[in-house]
Scaffold this motif. Structure first.
Motif, PDB file in Angstrom:
ATOM      1  N   ARG A  71     -33.489  17.983   7.534  1.00  0.00           N
ATOM      2  CA  ARG A  71     -34.614  18.733   8.107  1.00  0.00           C
ATOM      3  C   ARG A  71     -34.146  19.904   8.971  1.00  0.00           C
ATOM      4  O   ARG A  71     -34.654  21.007   8.853  1.00  0.00           O
ATOM      5  CB  ARG A  71     -35.498  17.810   8.931  1.00  0.00           C
ATOM      6  N   ASP A  72     -33.168  19.702   9.828  1.00  0.00           N
ATOM      7  CA  ASP A  72     -32.740  20.723  10.782  1.00  0.00           C
ATOM      8  C   ASP A  72     -31.422  21.408  10.406  1.00  0.00           C
ATOM      9  O   ASP A  72     -30.821  22.081  11.242  1.00  0.00           O
ATOM     10  CB  ASP A  72     -32.603  20.093  12.171  1.00  0.00           C
ATOM     11  N   TYR A  73     -30.991  21.258   9.171  1.00  0.00           N
ATOM     12  CA  TYR A  73     -29.748  21.900   8.736  1.00  0.00           C
ATOM     13  C   TYR A  73     -29.944  23.400   8.556  1.00  0.00           C
ATOM     14  O   TYR A  73     -31.000  23.850   8.087  1.00  0.00           O
ATOM     15  CB  TYR A  73     -29.278  21.317   7.407  1.00  0.00           C
ATOM     16  N   GLY A  74     -28.922  24.163   8.905  1.00  0.00           N
ATOM     17  CA  GLY A  74     -28.901  25.594   8.624  1.00  0.00           C
ATOM     18  C   GLY A  74     -28.384  25.836   7.207  1.00  0.00           C
ATOM     19  O   GLY A  74     -27.889  24.913   6.547  1.00  0.00           O
ATOM     20  N   ALA A  75     -28.457  27.063   6.745  1.00  0.00           N
ATOM     21  CA  ALA A  75     -28.099  27.393   5.364  1.00  0.00           C
ATOM     22  C   ALA A  75     -26.634  27.069   5.051  1.00  0.00           C
ATOM     23  O   ALA A  75     -26.343  26.414   4.044  1.00  0.00           O
ATOM     24  CB  ALA A  75     -28.394  28.871   5.078  1.00  0.00           C
ATOM     25  N   GLU A  76     -25.716  27.529   5.879  1.00  0.00           N
ATOM     26  CA  GLU A  76     -24.295  27.294   5.599  1.00  0.00           C
ATOM     27  C   GLU A  76     -23.950  25.812   5.698  1.00  0.00           C
ATOM     28  O   GLU A  76     -23.176  25.286   4.900  1.00  0.00           O
ATOM     29  CB  GLU A  76     -23.406  28.121   6.534  1.00  0.00           C
ATOM     30  N   GLU A  77     -24.520  25.154   6.681  1.00  0.00           N
ATOM     31  CA  GLU A  77     -24.285  23.726   6.867  1.00  0.00           C
ATOM     32  C   GLU A  77     -24.774  22.938   5.639  1.00  0.00           C
ATOM     33  O   GLU A  77     -24.093  22.035   5.160  1.00  0.00           O
ATOM     34  CB  GLU A  77     -25.033  23.272   8.123  1.00  0.00           C
ATOM     35  N   LEU A  78     -25.923  23.319   5.101  1.00  0.00           N
ATOM     36  CA  LEU A  78     -26.468  22.636   3.928  1.00  0.00           C
ATOM     37  C   LEU A  78     -25.628  22.931   2.692  1.00  0.00           C
ATOM     38  O   LEU A  78     -25.324  22.027   1.914  1.00  0.00           O
ATOM     39  CB  LEU A  78     -27.925  23.041   3.701  1.00  0.00           C
ATOM     40  N   PHE A 107     -32.731  14.535  -2.293  1.00  0.00           N
ATOM     41  CA  PHE A 107     -33.723  13.473  -2.435  1.00  0.00           C
ATOM     42  C   PHE A 107     -34.973  13.797  -1.617  1.00  0.00           C
ATOM     43  O   PHE A 107     -34.895  14.037  -0.409  1.00  0.00           O
ATOM     44  CB  PHE A 107     -33.107  12.154  -1.970  1.00  0.00           C
ATOM     45  N   HIS A 108     -36.102  13.837  -2.299  1.00  0.00           N
ATOM     46  CA  HIS A 108     -37.421  14.021  -1.681  1.00  0.00           C
ATOM     47  C   HIS A 108     -37.483  15.230  -0.754  1.00  0.00           C
ATOM     48  O   HIS A 108     -37.941  15.124   0.389  1.00  0.00           O
ATOM     49  CB  HIS A 108     -37.863  12.763  -0.947  1.00  0.00           C
ATOM     50  N   LEU A 109     -37.021  16.390  -1.266  1.00  0.00           N
ATOM     51  CA  LEU A 109     -37.234  17.625  -0.505  1.00  0.00           C
ATOM     52  C   LEU A 109     -38.737  17.851  -0.497  1.00  0.00           C
ATOM     53  O   LEU A 109     -39.379  17.895  -1.543  1.00  0.00           O
ATOM     54  CB  LEU A 109     -36.508  18.787  -1.176  1.00  0.00           C
ATOM     55  N   HIS A 110     -39.310  17.984   0.676  1.00  0.00           N
ATOM     56  CA  HIS A 110     -40.766  18.007   0.834  1.00  0.00           C
ATOM     57  C   HIS A 110     -41.225  19.368   1.368  1.00  0.00           C
ATOM     58  O   HIS A 110     -40.516  19.985   2.175  1.00  0.00           O
ATOM     59  CB  HIS A 110     -41.173  16.893   1.810  1.00  0.00           C
ATOM     60  N   PRO A 111     -42.402  19.815   0.954  1.00  0.00           N
ATOM     61  CA  PRO A 111     -42.924  21.094   1.450  1.00  0.00           C
ATOM     62  C   PRO A 111     -43.031  21.165   2.974  1.00  0.00           C
ATOM     63  O   PRO A 111     -43.042  22.264   3.541  1.00  0.00           O
ATOM     64  CB  PRO A 111     -44.308  21.193   0.796  1.00  0.00           C
ATOM     65  N   ASN A 112     -43.055  20.034   3.665  1.00  0.00           N
ATOM     66  CA  ASN A 112     -43.124  20.056   5.135  1.00  0.00           C
ATOM     67  C   ASN A 112     -41.755  20.322   5.772  1.00  0.00           C
ATOM     68  O   ASN A 112     -41.625  20.343   6.992  1.00  0.00           O
ATOM     69  CB  ASN A 112     -43.728  18.756   5.683  1.00  0.00           C
ATOM     70  N   GLY A 113     -40.710  20.485   4.943  1.00  0.00           N
ATOM     71  CA  GLY A 113     -39.374  20.794   5.448  1.00  0.00           C
ATOM     72  C   GLY A 113     -38.436  19.611   5.504  1.00  0.00           C
ATOM     73  O   GLY A 113     -37.237  19.762   5.718  1.00  0.00           O
ATOM     74  N   ASN A 114     -38.957  18.420   5.322  1.00  0.00           N
ATOM     75  CA  ASN A 114     -38.118  17.233   5.371  1.00  0.00           C
ATOM     76  C   ASN A 114     -37.365  17.068   4.040  1.00  0.00           C
ATOM     77  O   ASN A 114     -37.751  17.624   3.024  1.00  0.00           O
ATOM     78  CB  ASN A 114     -38.961  15.995   5.660  1.00  0.00           C
TER      79      ASN A 114
END
Length: 153
Positions: free
Chosen positions: A72-79, A43-50
């Protein structure tokens, strides 16, 4: 922190998700195979990283009142793990073939157990010897157990 492009790439790596571009450069990801009303996973992935991911059916993730967690602060595996778990939580498990005497054990995080039994064309949930609920379909019983914080063992 992952970049916007990296987050998009991770969401897009799940073939069951459909990308939808929305206003202000934001991107949503829908899960059309959801067995529930909820279909919006990203939901609402934003170019600012949020951005946000749906985790409202996951007992161990703190979410807002709509069931979303800020990624915002998730790592690749966590996401990746969060997305996979979210998809799984919205996927209706194929009901077992109803067979007289079929029994499943469900457990919550505190190790409390409930038993789901199929008898007399009904699904019954028992807490020990006490009847906790009766349902006409497996799906209703399963949804009740999940809502109460239980998972099938």
């Amino acid at each position: 922190m992952l970049s916007f492009e990296q987050k998009i790439e991770i969401f897009a790596s799940f073939p069951e998700l459909e990308r939808k571009d929305v206003s202000m450069g934001r991107v949503n990801f829908h899960y059309e195979g959801s067995a529930f009303d909820k279909k919006l996973i990203g939901f609402h992935l934003h170019p600012n990283g949020n951005g946000f991911a749906f985790a409202g059916r996951l007992q161990d993730v703190d979410t807002d009142d709509r069931g979303y967690v800020n990624i915002r602060d998730y790592g690749a595996e966590e996401l990746r793990e969060l997305i996979a778990r979210s998809i799984h939580s919205l996927t209706r498990e194929k009901a077992p073939e109803p067979e007289e005497g079929l029994v499943e054990t469900w457990e919550d995080p505190n190790k409390s157990t409930l038993t789901l039994k199929f008898e007399d064309d009904m699904w019954y949930v028992f807490a020990g010897m006490n009847l906790d609920g009766a349902f006409e379909t497996y799906e209703e019983a399963r949804e009740y157990l999940i809502d109460e914080g239980f998972a099938k063992r």
